[in-house]
Write an enzyme that holds these catalytic residues in place. Structure first.
Site, short mmCIF file in Angstrom:
data_model
loop_
_atom_site.label_atom_id
_atom_site.label_comp_id
_atom_site.label_asym_id
_atom_site.label_seq_id
_atom_site.Cartn_x
_atom_site.Cartn_y
_atom_site.Cartn_z
N LYS A 14 0.83 -1.17 -0.07
CA LYS A 14 0.00 -0.07 -0.09
C LYS A 14 0.67 1.19 -0.10
O LYS A 14 0.65 2.08 -0.87
CB LYS A 14 -1.11 0.13 1.30
CG LYS A 14 -1.87 -1.12 1.36
CD LYS A 14 -2.96 -0.95 2.42
CE LYS A 14 -2.53 -0.85 3.70
NZ LYS A 14 -1.77 -2.25 4.23
N ARG A 89 -9.94 0.66 8.68
CA ARG A 89 -9.50 -0.81 9.01
C ARG A 89 -10.61 -1.82 9.66
O ARG A 89 -10.31 -2.78 9.75
CB ARG A 89 -8.49 -0.78 9.91
CG ARG A 89 -7.23 -0.96 9.13
CD ARG A 89 -5.92 -0.90 10.20
NE ARG A 89 -4.78 -1.47 9.70
CZ ARG A 89 -3.32 -1.04 9.24
NH1 ARG A 89 -3.61 0.21 9.06
NH2 ARG A 89 -2.37 -1.87 9.03
N ARG A 128 11.20 -6.54 5.26
CA ARG A 128 11.22 -5.08 5.42
C ARG A 128 11.72 -4.82 6.95
O ARG A 128 12.31 -3.74 7.26
CB ARG A 128 9.61 -4.41 5.49
CG ARG A 128 9.64 -3.26 5.69
CD ARG A 128 7.96 -2.63 5.39
NE ARG A 128 7.38 -3.09 6.49
CZ ARG A 128 5.75 -2.78 6.44
NH1 ARG A 128 5.19 -2.21 5.41
NH2 ARG A 128 5.13 -3.13 7.39
N ARG A 134 11.06 -1.47 12.26
CA ARG A 134 9.56 -1.37 12.53
C ARG A 134 9.53 -2.54 13.86
O ARG A 134 9.86 -3.62 13.64
CB ARG A 134 8.69 -1.34 11.73
CG ARG A 134 8.26 -0.02 11.18
CD ARG A 134 7.20 -0.29 10.06
NE ARG A 134 5.83 -0.92 10.56
CZ ARG A 134 4.85 -0.90 9.68
NH1 ARG A 134 4.92 -0.07 8.54
NH2 ARG A 134 3.63 -1.29 10.14
N ARG A 145 -0.97 -9.48 13.42
CA ARG A 145 -1.60 -8.28 12.45
C ARG A 145 -2.32 -9.18 11.34
O ARG A 145 -3.56 -8.42 10.89
CB ARG A 145 -0.43 -7.62 11.86
CG ARG A 145 -0.05 -6.63 12.96
CD ARG A 145 1.59 -6.30 12.62
NE ARG A 145 1.60 -5.33 11.45
CZ ARG A 145 2.75 -5.25 10.59
NH1 ARG A 145 3.68 -5.97 10.88
NH2 ARG A 145 2.53 -4.28 9.57
#
Ligand code: AMP
Length: 192
Positions: A14, A89, A128, A134, A145
């Protein structure tokens, strides 16, 4: 205003595609995840609350995130349009977004769902995590998640189908190939 909801599971691309859409169509970008991470970095009260949810892979409560979105939206009044990345969401968030946009004389033009298989999502997020650092890009939190995505966020697919705004995009292949599909869809929204 041309308002685009970019949708998909964590790791579906996204953010990457939002940057390309911004450049091509001159739209503004609102990423609720980025807003929250900036609050955490600045050690604000909101950031402290948000970190408790993000680190557990949970969603920040609707009332809180809707308030944040409303404030950010007020700062975008002169925008040609907005890409909503990571919002809505949940169904209540989608309802709130519609209300906020309608009050500002506009609406969601299209919802683009980036479809990527689960194994690839996990590989992408782990890769990532090594670069981004993160706190939620580790295997345990990624699984949580994805569970949250399936139970609370995926129902938005039916919601936007019912509104006639849903478009599916194959989210695998080169970044350029994926963007080409998106570009074609947004171009038709601009003329309709
Ligand atoms: P993202 O950067 O979009 O992957 O978001 C990272 C995390 O921020 C999510 O896992 C949630 O904990 C929180 N978050 C971001 N956007 C929302 C939202 N619209 N509703 C609730 N929580 C959110």
């Amino acid at each position: 205003m041309l308002n685009v909801v970019i949708f998909g599971a964590p790791g579906s691309g996204k953010g990457t595609q939002s940057e390309l859409i911004m450049k091509e169509f001159g739209l503004d970008h609102i990423s609720t995840g980025e807003v929250l991470r900036s609050e955490i970095k600045n050690e604000t009260d909101l950031g402290k609350i948000a970190a408790g949810y993000i680190d557990k892979g949970q969603l920040v409560p609707d009332a809180l995130i809707i308030d944040i979105l409303s404030c950010v939206l007020d700062s975008k009044q002169n925008a040609k349009g907005v890409i909503f990345d990571g919002f809505p969401r949940t169904i209540p968030q989608a309802q709130a977004l519609k209300k906020m946009l309608n009050e500002r004389g506009t609406d969601v033009a299209v919802m683009l769902n980036l479809e990527v298989e689960e194994n690839e999502l996990i590989d992408r997020l782990l890769a990532r995590g090594k670069l981004s650092g993160r706190s939620d890009d580790n295997l345990e939190t990624i699984q949580l998640r994805l569970d949250v995505y399936h139970s609370q966020t995926a129902p938005l697919i039916v919601h936007y189908k019912q509104e006639g705004k849903y478009r599916s995009i194959k989210g695998t292949g080169t970044i350029e190939y994926i963007f080409e599909q998106i570009k074609n869809i947004i171009a038709t929204c601009q003329t309709s």
